[in-house]
Every structure is written in structure tokens, then in C-alpha cells.
Design a protein around this motif. Sequence first.
Motif, PDB file in Angstrom:
ATOM      1  N   VAL A 130       0.852  -1.201   0.000  1.00  0.00           N
ATOM      2  CA  VAL A 130       0.000   0.000   0.000  1.00  0.00           C
ATOM      3  C   VAL A 130       0.883   1.244   0.000  1.00  0.00           C
ATOM      4  O   VAL A 130       0.679   2.176  -0.797  1.00  0.00           O
ATOM      5  N   LEU A 140       2.347  11.331 -10.325  1.00  0.00           N
ATOM      6  CA  LEU A 140       1.582  12.585 -10.448  1.00  0.00           C
ATOM      7  C   LEU A 140       2.515  13.793 -10.523  1.00  0.00           C
ATOM      8  O   LEU A 140       2.223  14.765 -11.219  1.00  0.00           O
ATOM      9  N   VAL A 191       5.219  14.036 -12.003  1.00  0.00           N
ATOM     10  CA  VAL A 191       5.742  14.259 -13.354  1.00  0.00           C
ATOM     11  C   VAL A 191       4.930  15.345 -14.055  1.00  0.00           C
ATOM     12  O   VAL A 191       5.461  16.160 -14.812  1.00  0.00           O
ATOM     13  N   PHE A 192       3.622  15.368 -13.763  1.00  0.00           N
ATOM     14  CA  PHE A 192       2.735  16.296 -14.463  1.00  0.00           C
ATOM     15  C   PHE A 192       2.420  17.540 -13.639  1.00  0.00           C
ATOM     16  O   PHE A 192       2.254  18.612 -14.188  1.00  0.00           O
ATOM     17  N   ILE A 193       2.305  17.365 -12.324  1.00  0.00           N
ATOM     18  CA  ILE A 193       2.007  18.501 -11.452  1.00  0.00           C
ATOM     19  C   ILE A 193       3.284  18.829 -10.698  1.00  0.00           C
ATOM     20  O   ILE A 193       3.582  18.228  -9.678  1.00  0.00           O
ATOM     21  N   ILE A 212       3.841  21.554  -3.405  1.00  0.00           N
ATOM     22  CA  ILE A 212       4.477  21.202  -2.141  1.00  0.00           C
ATOM     23  C   ILE A 212       3.731  20.054  -1.428  1.00  0.00           C
ATOM     24  O   ILE A 212       4.349  19.208  -0.764  1.00  0.00           O
ATOM     25  N   ILE A 213       2.405  19.983  -1.622  1.00  0.00           N
ATOM     26  CA  ILE A 213       1.648  18.921  -0.950  1.00  0.00           C
ATOM     27  C   ILE A 213       2.081  17.552  -1.465  1.00  0.00           C
ATOM     28  O   ILE A 213       2.333  16.620  -0.699  1.00  0.00           O
ATOM     29  N   LEU A 214       2.173  17.431  -2.798  1.00  0.00           N
ATOM     30  CA  LEU A 214       2.611  16.156  -3.376  1.00  0.00           C
ATOM     31  C   LEU A 214       4.023  15.819  -2.929  1.00  0.00           C
ATOM     32  O   LEU A 214       4.343  14.662  -2.642  1.00  0.00           O
ATOM     33  N   LEU A 218       3.951  14.684   0.578  1.00  0.00           N
ATOM     34  CA  LEU A 218       3.300  13.368   0.621  1.00  0.00           C
ATOM     35  C   LEU A 218       4.293  12.272   0.233  1.00  0.00           C
ATOM     36  O   LEU A 218       4.333  11.197   0.843  1.00  0.00           O
ATOM     37  N   CYS A 268      -1.970   2.016  10.287  1.00  0.00           N
ATOM     38  CA  CYS A 268      -2.555   3.358  10.329  1.00  0.00           C
ATOM     39  C   CYS A 268      -1.815   4.231  11.329  1.00  0.00           C
ATOM     40  O   CYS A 268      -1.640   5.436  11.110  1.00  0.00           O
ATOM     41  N   LEU A 326       1.216   5.490   9.791  1.00  0.00           N
ATOM     42  CA  LEU A 326       0.870   6.583   8.886  1.00  0.00           C
ATOM     43  C   LEU A 326       0.691   7.883   9.667  1.00  0.00           C
ATOM     44  O   LEU A 326       1.195   8.948   9.264  1.00  0.00           O
ATOM     45  N   ALA A 327      -0.022   7.797  10.804  1.00  0.00           N
ATOM     46  CA  ALA A 327      -0.247   8.993  11.621  1.00  0.00           C
ATOM     47  C   ALA A 327       1.087   9.565  12.097  1.00  0.00           C
ATOM     48  O   ALA A 327       1.306  10.787  12.053  1.00  0.00           O
ATOM     49  N   LEU A 330       2.851  11.262   9.199  1.00  0.00           N
ATOM     50  CA  LEU A 330       2.267  12.580   8.933  1.00  0.00           C
ATOM     51  C   LEU A 330       2.768  13.593   9.951  1.00  0.00           C
ATOM     52  O   LEU A 330       3.151  14.725   9.618  1.00  0.00           O
ATOM     53  N   THR A 362      -8.881   4.532  16.203  1.00  0.00           N
ATOM     54  CA  THR A 362      -7.937   4.922  15.156  1.00  0.00           C
ATOM     55  C   THR A 362      -8.628   5.738  14.078  1.00  0.00           C
ATOM     56  O   THR A 362      -8.093   6.739  13.587  1.00  0.00           O
ATOM     57  N   PHE A 390      -7.874   9.899  12.943  1.00  0.00           N
ATOM     58  CA  PHE A 390      -7.560  10.526  11.666  1.00  0.00           C
ATOM     59  C   PHE A 390      -8.524  11.654  11.330  1.00  0.00           C
ATOM     60  O   PHE A 390      -8.132  12.636  10.696  1.00  0.00           O
ATOM     61  N   ILE A 394      -7.109  14.462  13.173  1.00  0.00           N
ATOM     62  CA  ILE A 394      -5.974  15.040  12.440  1.00  0.00           C
ATOM     63  C   ILE A 394      -6.461  15.944  11.317  1.00  0.00           C
ATOM     64  O   ILE A 394      -5.931  17.037  11.102  1.00  0.00           O
ATOM     65  N   PRO A 439       0.327  25.095   3.266  1.00  0.00           N
ATOM     66  CA  PRO A 439      -0.114  25.158   1.870  1.00  0.00           C
ATOM     67  C   PRO A 439      -1.586  24.792   1.725  1.00  0.00           C
ATOM     68  O   PRO A 439      -2.085  23.876   2.380  1.00  0.00           O
ATOM     69  N   VAL A 488      -8.391   5.863   5.520  1.00  0.00           N
ATOM     70  CA  VAL A 488      -8.104   5.009   6.668  1.00  0.00           C
ATOM     71  C   VAL A 488      -9.391   4.337   7.166  1.00  0.00           C
ATOM     72  O   VAL A 488      -9.388   3.150   7.499  1.00  0.00           O
TER      73      VAL A 488
END
Lengths: 280, 280, 280, 280
Positions: free
Chosen positions: A158, A169, A171-173, A177-179, A182, A225, A228-229, A232, C97, C101, C104, C119, C133
Motif C-alpha cells: 500500500v 503525479l 511528473v505532471f504537477i 508542495i503537498i505532493l 506526501l 494506520c 501513517l499517523a 504525517l 484509530t 484521523f 488530524i 499550503p 483510513v
Amino acid sequence: MANFGGHAIPGSFFLLLGFWLTVKNILQHYWRTSQPKGRQITPPFSRRMNYIEGGLLIFGAFVGIMVEQFVVDGPHAHLYDTEHNSWVKLMNWQHGTMYLFFGISGIALVASTASKLVPAGVDRLALSVALFVEGFLFYYHVHMRPPLDAHIHSLLLVAVFAGSASTMLEVFIRDNIILELLRGCLFILQGSWFYQIGFVLYPLSGPEWDLTLHDNIMFITMCFCWHLAVALLLVACISSVVWFTLKRFSGRGQDIEIGMRKTTSNSSSQKALLEESEEE
Amino acid sequence: MANFGGHAIPGSFFLLLGFWLTVKNILQHYWRTSQPKGRQITPPFSRRMNYIEGGLLIFGAFVGIMVEQFVVDGPHAHLYDTEHNSWVKLMNWQHGTMYLFFGISGIALVASTASKLVPAGVDRLALSVALFVEGFLFYYHVHMRPPLDAHIHSLLLVAVFAGSASTMLEVFIRDNIILELLRGCLFILQGSWFYQIGFVLYPLSGPEWDLTLHDNIMFITMCFCWHLAVALLLVACISSVVWFTLKRFSGRGQDIEIGMRKTTSNSSSQKALLEESEEE
Amino acid sequence: MANFGGHAIPGSFFLLLGFWLTVKNILQHYWRTSQPKGRQITPPFSRRMNYIEGGLLIFGAFVGIMVEQFVVDGPHAHLYDTEHNSWVKLMNWQHGTMYLFFGISGIALVASTASKLVPAGVDRLALSVALFVEGFLFYYHVHMRPPLDAHIHSLLLVAVFAGSASTMLEVFIRDNIILELLRGCLFILQGSWFYQIGFVLYPLSGPEWDLTLHDNIMFITMCFCWHLAVALLLVACISSVVWFTLKRFSGRGQDIEIGMRKTTSNSSSQKALLEESEEE
Amino acid sequence: MANFGGHAIPGSFFLLLGFWLTVKNILQHYWRTSQPKGRQITPPFSRRMNYIEGGLLIFGAFVGIMVEQFVVDGPHAHLYDTEHNSWVKLMNWQHGTMYLFFGISGIALVASTASKLVPAGVDRLALSVALFVEGFLFYYHVHMRPPLDAHIHSLLLVAVFAGSASTMLEVFIRDNIILELLRGCLFILQGSWFYQIGFVLYPLSGPEWDLTLHDNIMFITMCFCWHLAVALLLVACISSVVWFTLKRFSGRGQDIEIGMRKTTSNSSSQKALLEESEEE
């Protein structure tokens, strides 16, 4: 590499890559937003960071392939054993193939930084392909394993495929900064998950995990998860720290900046400042 | 066409198409970047190359359909055998259907090059549909085969559907050199993989492959990644060679170019130059 | 929370969130379209609404986690029971969980509203991740249940993942009223479907549902479409009512608006008007 | 409606809708390209065509629902039979649900044509949702049927979901003639495939099809591609015929057009011309 170390090494690598990307992208974002419009030259510190990143990727891939080949129980560059009519240590060859593609992405990064002829975005495409290949090989890696083992590896997928998609993504955008953050976040997630796999399958201490218990699978899903938290949170913290460090330095250098806006041709002082804060 | 030749012919076709697309797209990209802004006419060499490509696609599709139909053990244009109440040689009909759609994409390419009325992008949509149909028919082709046979064909589908998706993207994102080279790369991958299928299923020499051994499946998965790496390398090399050849020729023609920028209306000399380098 | 109440609470939460988002987005859209071009400041009522929304998300997530932990038969912050060598109440931990999120995403909303440094789009990314999630945990939630139970939960996933995808799109395509209303609609659908799950699995009155009957599955599939139709209708009605209420108020304030177009710097009167209509 | 007629009616409906959309979109495209830039008013014939299309969708959906309900062996508005504790004619209810969503898309089309307040793209979103719901219900429709029956319906889903996806794209990429024609093409494909299903499952003459024979499945897969090729051909032919008819009429009206470009405010003569050619 079916032991704890074999998961800790790639885990550390991806964690470092994630942190590095976060810092690099925040630096570039700061540069972009602080520049007056119209002046859109790539900053010199950015080029240098790209060279370092690309160089490390190439070096890391080379070392990784060599280690996988010439470790004591490795294939030693033999692919097919004609005596026993069997493939030699396919696992090591597969890992080497994964390293190869990260090495290619390093070459693409160096090439696209060095020359304007290489179209912008080639480095991201190569990184996306490297992640795709990693996920692709892992996908066929996990057949016929105990349920928890298969599940914990498929959760890794995943993170890998999400990283591949978000890099594609980019490559095109571009310059979003978000991408970019991420991407860093997904690398951190992947790295910390490699550690988690190591802890679960080859526990350093304590009892072994029951690889067939359904409750374990439920816990591991939830645990992903949490990783992931945390990823982030880490990206948010690193970004804030880097940003406010830059701000404080720029605050001191305010006069210089005001001076610069008058003499846009001579921007070496601010560049030096940025490089200074980068090297810390 | 269940023999080595039956896989070598489409393999060669796709390899050639991949090389052709790479060269064509680099030529167009060179033209785009070397033109002063505002002058966005399609260069004449590009139109001619499109006619050749479209013509060859149509011709190839026609020959392919004829061969599939009227080969010695072909269906000879019979679809249903009312005597035995059975379909006649459905495999040949399916291959013919695939050729048909590549022929349609050739027609679309010629039409969209010849007339401004045909909306730009129709040729890419048709090519994307042709690849989709190829993958779609293959997908139902591979049911009930031995594991390695099914697996090696399903890997082909990865290249086919990735090609279809990237070509579909080109309908909306035009003149993006990365997408264009990716398309070429995926055609080369598809072509070389056809050869690999031929070598595995109908080995020219040596022992037959065990179609059920798990190690063989693992090797083939990894081998697909190596083909991808080689395809990326080939596209990078071809692009560089074509680009620097163009550069050297333009270097000689520098004076002409400088002259041109003054008299933008008369651009015949540079065009001639580009066509010259194309015809080599 | 395997009872009717356990489904009614999240159901009510998502219904309310859906209505709130619909109203907020229509208000913002009205503001955007009624502003003369060039003046693209975020209206103050929008900031206040975002603070309220973010604050409620954080508060709701906190309460939710506490309730799941410290309810009578909850885990009371114990994750692993070393005595029986088993996990403690994993269901409650999973629900916690999910709440985490959404909390968040509330923090991201508050942060991106409060500071220009965050941003734009981070709030949507966080909401998209929260929905992902939720769906991700639900997906592994529904294994090994009776057919109707599994089916009715997997239909919920359609709403959840569609919401996640459409929110992710909003990161890149901003201020698109259709996407914004679609998001509201999908939240309403999700909320009403939670109620439907409660009614089916824990009927308040009447006979129990046969969880294996195929006809029940067919009905529930169709019923999901009816919920979608009702959600679309509700969003259309709410949007129209809010829009025409705003129109009537603006009609009265027409003179003010005309005055404003002359003195664009002083736009406090219209803002006050919009805030008034928002607080109704 | 498990008979030939039950497949011929929706087939004819989708065929007609496909032809209609192709003609409408070519007319709009002609108008767009023949207008001088800056003048981007929706032409009056386009509004009228949208009203007709929306009205027919609403009317057709209403009639369809009524027929499904009050046909001799229909449910007559009874959903649950409390006597036998069973659902009443769920098949008819499901078909009615599909019609309902096409009716909603008709309402959205009329609303977005009539009022500027309805955001552009709502009609396409509604049509996309209608196609999604159709595919969604069909997907759960085909469980537990003989192989060929399930396969031929799942091929229908390819056309339905491709149509839904391409229509969804049109929400964001507007006035793209390729997407618009693709939509028409996919409706024609869906319509002709409904006929094919009818011919296969309820043959008008000749022997019944063996629903388990693998060769039949292979043929039907290929046959779907032929339908696609015919649909592409039909759309290309219709587009060309409509375009050149418009051209010829415009050719006669050349003087008018030249006159118009001087007096851009009075464009009624050309509009009348376009409406004339539309009504043929």
C-alpha cells in the motif's frame, strides 16, 4: 536477508530518504515563495542537494547489489546452476533488481539536474518506476506464506504503490508542495513499516508471533494506520522546524533581502544564506 | 501461431514501432524547442513521418489479417462450421481482430495528419484503444493454461495496459516528451517480451521449461524488470544519439539559423536541414 | 458498539457533516461568484466556519476516542493482555484509530485556515486520508461475516472510497463547486447508510433479517442506490434554499453592493450581510 | 424482462442516445470552431437540443418505471409481500431504479441548460452517476448465472463503466470533442451490445447457444471488439456527414458569414442557418 537486519537496512534507507526529501522540498518551497515572481532560476543549493541525493542513490544501489551478490551465502553472480538444473538464490537476485532501479532513478536525477536537455520530470518518472518495480516484485514475493506474513507484506505494498502513484503525479504537477511532502511521508511510512515487519517476523526478544491468528492481522492493520499517523506528524514537525529556522535566518538577513529586491542581478548573498542553513 | 515465429513476428513489429516512435518524438521535440515561440506549425518532416507510420500500420494490419486467414491451417474466412457446429480457428480470428484495431489506429493517424478537421488526439485515442483491445483479448486468452504460461502472458498485459493508459493520457497532455518517450519505451518492452515468451514456451535449443515450477515464475517476474531496464536504457541511448546528431548538424547550420530568426517567414532552409538529418 | 446506537452515532455525525459542508460550500461559492474579479480574499465568515468545523472535528474525535476507551466494556487504554496473551478489544481500538484521523483532519483544517504558511489543500488531503483510513480498516473488518453483513458493509466502502477519491481530487482542483457538493453528498450518503446498516443488523422492531438470503442482498444493493438518489436530492434542495435565501438578502442589499463596487476597499457591509445570513 | 424484447428496448434507447449525442456534439463543435474568439455564447440550437434531450430522458425514465411496475407480471408498486415474507419482483424494481437515475440526469440537463445558477458540468456528473448506478446494479445482477450469460453481461459492464468514466472526465475537461464523441461511441456500443445479448440468450431462430462452451465465450469476447470497431466507424461516418453538410450550407452562406464578422452583434442569420441544418 530473512532476518531482522535484512529489514532494518532498507527500513533505515527509506526513513533517511523520507527525511531528506522532506527537508529538501521545504527548502525549495521556501525559495520559490520568497523569490519575486519572474525570477524562477533553480537555486544552486537545490542543484547540489540533487547531486548528493542522486550520488547516494547510485552508490547505495551499487553497494546493495554487490552485497546481495557476494555475501557469504549469496549467488556470487551465478544465475543458473546447470548441475542441479535450478536457479541460484533468486531472492538475492530480486533484491538486486530492486536496487538496480533505485540506482537508475539516481542516474536520472543527476542527469536531469546536470543538463537542461534532459526533460524536467524524468527523475520523478524514474523514481516512480523504481517504486513500481519494488512493489511489483514484492507482489509476487508474498505468495504461499502464512496469513500474517502475507498480510504484513501486502500492507507494505500500500505504501509502495501509493508512493509510486504520487511520484508519477509529480511528473505532471510540478512544484506542488503537498505532493512533494506526501512523497516524503510515504517514504517514512515505508521505512518504519520495514522495521515493523522485522520486529514481527524476527522478534529480537519475547515470544514469536502466531502467524495465523486473526487478531494479530487485525492489530497489524491498525498498526499500519498508526505508522501513517506518526509519519504525517513527523513530516509536519520537520517542515515546521525547517521553515521557522529559515525564517529566523532570513529575519536577520532582512536588510540583505530588501537590498536584493533593488539589485536583482546580484543575489549571491541570499543564496549563501540559504546554503548555510541547508548545511546545518 | 503457437510457435516461436508466431511470437517473433509481433515482437519484431513492436520493437520497430518502439524505435520509430522514439526517433520521431525526439525529432519533433527538437523542432519544438528550437523554434522561436509563436511559430507553432507542424514541421513537414513530421507530417511525412506520420504518413509513413500510418501507412505501415494499415499495410501491416492488412497483411497480418490476410496471413492469419489464408495461412495453410487458417480459417479461410470461415467463422462458423455448421457441419460440426463449432467455431473455426478462433485463435486466428482473435489475432486478426487485434490487427484490425492497429489498422484503425493507422487510419486515424493518416486522417488526423492529413486534415485539420480531424481533432488533434484522435490518433492517440485510436492507438490507446488498439492497445486496450489487444490486452482485453489476451486477458481472456490465458485462462486455463499452465501457471508459467499464464504468468508470462499476464506480464505482457502489464506492458500492454501501461502503454494503453500512457497513450490515453497523451490525448489530454499533448507534446509532453516524457509521455511520448514512455510510449516508445513500453512498445520496446512489449516487443522484447514477445521474444522472451517465444524463447520460454518454444525454446529453440536446450531443455523445455517446467511450466509449473515456482522458481521459474519468480525468475520470469524478475526478468520482466530487466527487460524494462533495458528498454529504458535503449530509449535513453537512442534519444541522446538522435539529439546530438541533430545538434551537430544544426551547429554547422548555425549561420542559417541566425539568419532565419531575422527573416522568420522563410524557414525553408532549416526545414530542409531537419529533413536531411531525418532521412539518414 | 455492535448495536443500533453504535451505528446511529457515526451516522448522525456524517449526516450533519454532509449538511454542514453543503451549506458552507454554497456560501463560499456565492461569495466567489458575487465578488468582482481580482478581489480573491477568503471571506471572514468562511474562516470562522472552518474554525468551527475543525474545532468540532477535533472535539468529536477526542470524545469518540475517550468513549471507545473508557466505556464500561472498553479496553481502558490496555492494548495487550499479557495474562491471557491476547489483544484487548481490538474493535474499540480500531474505531479509535478512525476517530484519530478525523481529528488530524480537523487540526489540518484549523492550521490551514489560521496560517498562510500551511499550503492550501492540506486540509483536503488530511480529510481524504481520514476517509481512506476509515475504508481501509473497514475493508479488513468485514472478513468472515454472514453474506448480507459483509455486503452491506462493503457498500459502505463504496461511499467511503468515493468520498476519499473526490476529496483527493479537490487537493488539485480547488474551488470547483461540483466536487465540493459531491463531497457533501457522499457524506450524507455515508451517514444515511450507517443508519440503514443499523436498521438491518439490529432491527428495532419486527423480524430479524435473514443474513444469507440472496433476495435480501439484491434489495440492499438497490436500496443503496435509493439512498444515493435521496442524498443527491437533499444536496440539490439545500443548495437551492441557501442560494435563494442569500439572493433575497442580497436583493435588499443591492444598493450596498452597487456602492461597494465603487469603493472596493471598504467591503465590510456586504461581509456583515453574509455573516448574518450564515448565522441563521 | 427476460426475453428478446426486454433487451431490444434498452438497446434501441442507447443506440438512439448515442446517435443523438454524436450529432449534437458535432453541431456544437462546428459552432465553437466557426465562432470568432471571444464570442462564447451557447448557441440557441444547442439549448433547444438540450431541452429535447433532457425532456426525452425524463419522459423515457417515467414511462420505463411505469411499465416495469404495472406490466401484467410486474410488482404493481408492492415492494414486500408480508404474506409470503418475500420481496416482490426485485428485478423490475432494479430496472426501475436504473431508469430513475437516467431521469435524474435528464432533470440535471434541463436545469443546467435553463439556469446559469446551476454550475456547468452538473448534467455530465448526473449522467456519469446514472451510468455508474446501471453498472453497479448489473454487477450484482450477474452472480450465479451460467458462464456465457455472466460473461456477456460483464462485457456490457466494460462499456457501461468506460462510459461512466469518460463522462466523469467531461465534468473537468469541457468542450473536448474527443471525449464527447467517445461518449457517443460508448453509448452506441452499449446499445448494440444489448441487442447482441438478446440474440445470444433468446435467439429468434436457430439453435440455442451452449452457455457453458469455452469457444462461445472466446467468440463473444472477440465479437465485443467488433461491435466497438463498428461503433467507432459509425461515429466517424456520422461526424463526417454532419460536418460536411454544415460546411456545404455554410459555403452557400459564406457572404452572410463575412458580413457577420463585421457586425458581430447581429448573428441571427447564421444561427437560423445552423438551426435549419439541425432540424433536417
